[in-house]
Design a protein around this motif. Structure first.
Motif, mmCIF file in Angstrom:
data_model
loop_
_atom_site.group_PDB
_atom_site.id
_atom_site.type_symbol
_atom_site.label_atom_id
_atom_site.label_comp_id
_atom_site.label_asym_id
_atom_site.label_seq_id
_atom_site.Cartn_x
_atom_site.Cartn_y
_atom_site.Cartn_z
ATOM 1 N N ASP A 1 0.825 -1.202 0.000
ATOM 2 C CA ASP A 1 0.000 0.000 0.000
ATOM 3 C C ASP A 1 0.862 1.257 0.000
ATOM 4 N N VAL A 2 1.930 1.237 0.816
ATOM 5 C CA VAL A 2 2.851 2.372 0.874
ATOM 6 C C VAL A 2 4.272 1.837 0.801
ATOM 7 N N ALA A 3 5.051 2.359 -0.125
ATOM 8 C CA ALA A 3 6.468 2.018 -0.234
ATOM 9 C C ALA A 3 7.289 3.173 0.318
ATOM 10 N N ASN B 1 1.281 -0.467 -10.335
ATOM 11 C CA ASN B 1 0.026 -0.445 -9.597
ATOM 12 C C ASN B 1 -0.270 0.986 -9.182
ATOM 13 N N SER B 2 -1.315 1.569 -9.741
ATOM 14 C CA SER B 2 -1.613 2.985 -9.493
ATOM 15 C C SER B 2 -2.066 3.255 -8.064
ATOM 16 N N ASP B 3 -2.382 2.204 -7.311
ATOM 17 C CA ASP B 3 -2.813 2.388 -5.926
ATOM 18 C C ASP B 3 -1.641 2.517 -4.957
ATOM 19 N N VAL B 4 -0.436 2.198 -5.411
ATOM 20 C CA VAL B 4 0.729 2.254 -4.534
ATOM 21 C C VAL B 4 1.081 3.711 -4.234
ATOM 22 N N ARG B 5 1.288 4.000 -2.958
ATOM 23 C CA ARG B 5 1.705 5.331 -2.532
ATOM 24 C C ARG B 5 3.167 5.258 -2.095
ATOM 25 N N VAL B 6 3.875 6.374 -2.231
ATOM 26 C CA VAL B 6 5.319 6.367 -2.023
ATOM 27 C C VAL B 6 5.744 7.487 -1.091
ATOM 28 N N ILE B 7 6.644 7.152 -0.166
ATOM 29 C CA ILE B 7 7.391 8.147 0.600
ATOM 30 C C ILE B 7 8.849 7.947 0.240
ATOM 31 N N ALA C 1 -1.767 12.540 -0.633
ATOM 32 C CA ALA C 1 -0.814 12.404 -1.730
ATOM 33 C C ALA C 1 -0.553 10.955 -2.115
ATOM 34 N N ARG C 2 -0.215 10.774 -3.392
ATOM 35 C CA ARG C 2 0.293 9.483 -3.867
ATOM 36 C C ARG C 2 1.806 9.446 -3.795
ATOM 37 N N ARG C 3 2.442 10.619 -3.914
ATOM 38 C CA ARG C 3 3.900 10.702 -3.931
ATOM 39 C C ARG C 3 4.349 11.785 -2.947
ATOM 40 N N VAL C 4 5.077 11.380 -1.921
ATOM 41 C CA VAL C 4 5.577 12.304 -0.902
ATOM 42 C C VAL C 4 7.091 12.211 -0.866
ATOM 43 N N THR C 5 7.754 13.351 -0.892
ATOM 44 C CA THR C 5 9.208 13.379 -0.791
ATOM 45 C C THR C 5 9.599 13.886 0.590
ATOM 46 N N ASN C 6 10.283 13.042 1.334
ATOM 47 C CA ASN C 6 10.696 13.375 2.697
ATOM 48 C C ASN C 6 11.752 14.482 2.664
#
Length: 308
Positions: free
Chosen positions: A53-55, A73-79, A109-114
């Protein structure tokens, strides 16, 4: 009941290990890691990323870009904990206290940059003052920061902890080519018109940051002084769970700043030191480069995303 799955890609690096430690034992999610013989297998990594779900990407920049490219997979969210996407369009900057609505944007968000460790302190100090127009966007900003050697990753840790000569050096200024990769990130997210002058250093201690920004009041608008700068920061962070603005009276009583004071926490302490007679102000941030500056921030962002 299905719990969200969180995959840490690069969980053997400094940040990845810290995130793993912070998530271990959580009962509201399922933590996925790869066995040692599969960690560098691109196909296996791609499978794990697309099934979660979140990578959370704890990788060098090139590897982080590669990992994002694996996603089908368009459902995958990323940090992304690397610096690969911190100035890229389409990514939400993962500093929840940055501005009103930022925590909401991270949650959706789907894409978050720490954020980077140094930028966390610098931007937290500068952005509210720039937005309030107390600090001009074209102010010639200088930033000096000292981090524990863990900020340099595994190679720096190995150097300081295994090399007697390195340990004997109590202080190392680096980035002398004035091309530190955090500088564009600070400029963009602090809202500065020009590139700040950034001087980073490592101390011979494991973790913790003291970051300072000197301000000359003669370069600000008439009537802007230490009290107004402090009031702006205090108002901006009022109610923030992880950010404390030290009262002016407490700052006046301080004789020194300890970079290790908040180690092991996700807290960020901001201070304003003013000398009205000399027309000078010193802004400071103290925090854990492995906490609010890395793994703590990633977990804070993860919790926002999982709650949405």
């Amino acid at each position: 009941m299905r719990f969200p799955t969180v995959f840490i890609d690069g969980d053997q690096g400094t940040t990845g290990l810290q995130i793993h430690d912070r998530l271990r034992g959580r009962t509201d999610l399922r933590l996925v890691t790869l066995p040692p013989d599969e960690r560098k297998d691109a196909a296996r990594r791609a499978q794990a990323i697309n099934e979660c779900d979140v990578a959370i990407l704890c990788l060098p920049d090139a590897a982080a870009r590669e990992a994002v490219g694996f996603i089908r997979n368009s459902d995958v969210r990323v940090i992304d904990a690397s610096s690969a996407h911190r100035t890229q369009p389409g990514w939400v900057y993962g500093l929840p206290e940055l501005a009103e609505g930022q925590a909401r944007d991270i949650a959706r968000a789907r894409r978050v940059t720490n954020p980077g460790c140094y930028p966390t302190g610098a931007i937290a100090l500068l952005r509210p003052l720039v937005e309030a127009r107390l600090l001009p966007r074209d102010y010639p900003v200088t930033i000096h920061a000292i981090s524990g050697y863990s900020g340099g990753g595994r190679s720096a840790i190995d150097e300081f902890e295994s090399n007697e000569a390195a340990v004997a050096a109590p202080f190392k200024v680096y980035g002398l080519a004035l091309e530190h990769k955090h500088t564009p990130e600070i400029q963009l997210h602090a809202g500065l018109a020009h590139r700040p002058f950034f001087v980073p250093a490592y101390g011979a201690y494991r973790q913790g940051i003291v970051l300072t920004v000197p301000i000359e009041l003669r370069l600000l608008a008439p009537g802007v002084d230490g009290e107004r700068l402090h009031a702006c920061l205090a108002a901006h962070y009022a109610g923030a769970r992880y950010v404390e603005v030290m009262p002016l009276a407490d700052a006046r009583a301080m004789a020194h700043l300890d970079p290790q004071a908040l180690n092991g926490t996700n807290d960020l302490r901001l201070s304003v030191f003013a000398n009205a007679e000399r027309g000078q102000v010193l802004l400071s941030a103290v925090f854990d480069n492995l906490g609010k500056g890395a793994s703590g921030a990633a977990v804070q962002n993860l919790d926002l995303m999982l709650a949405h």
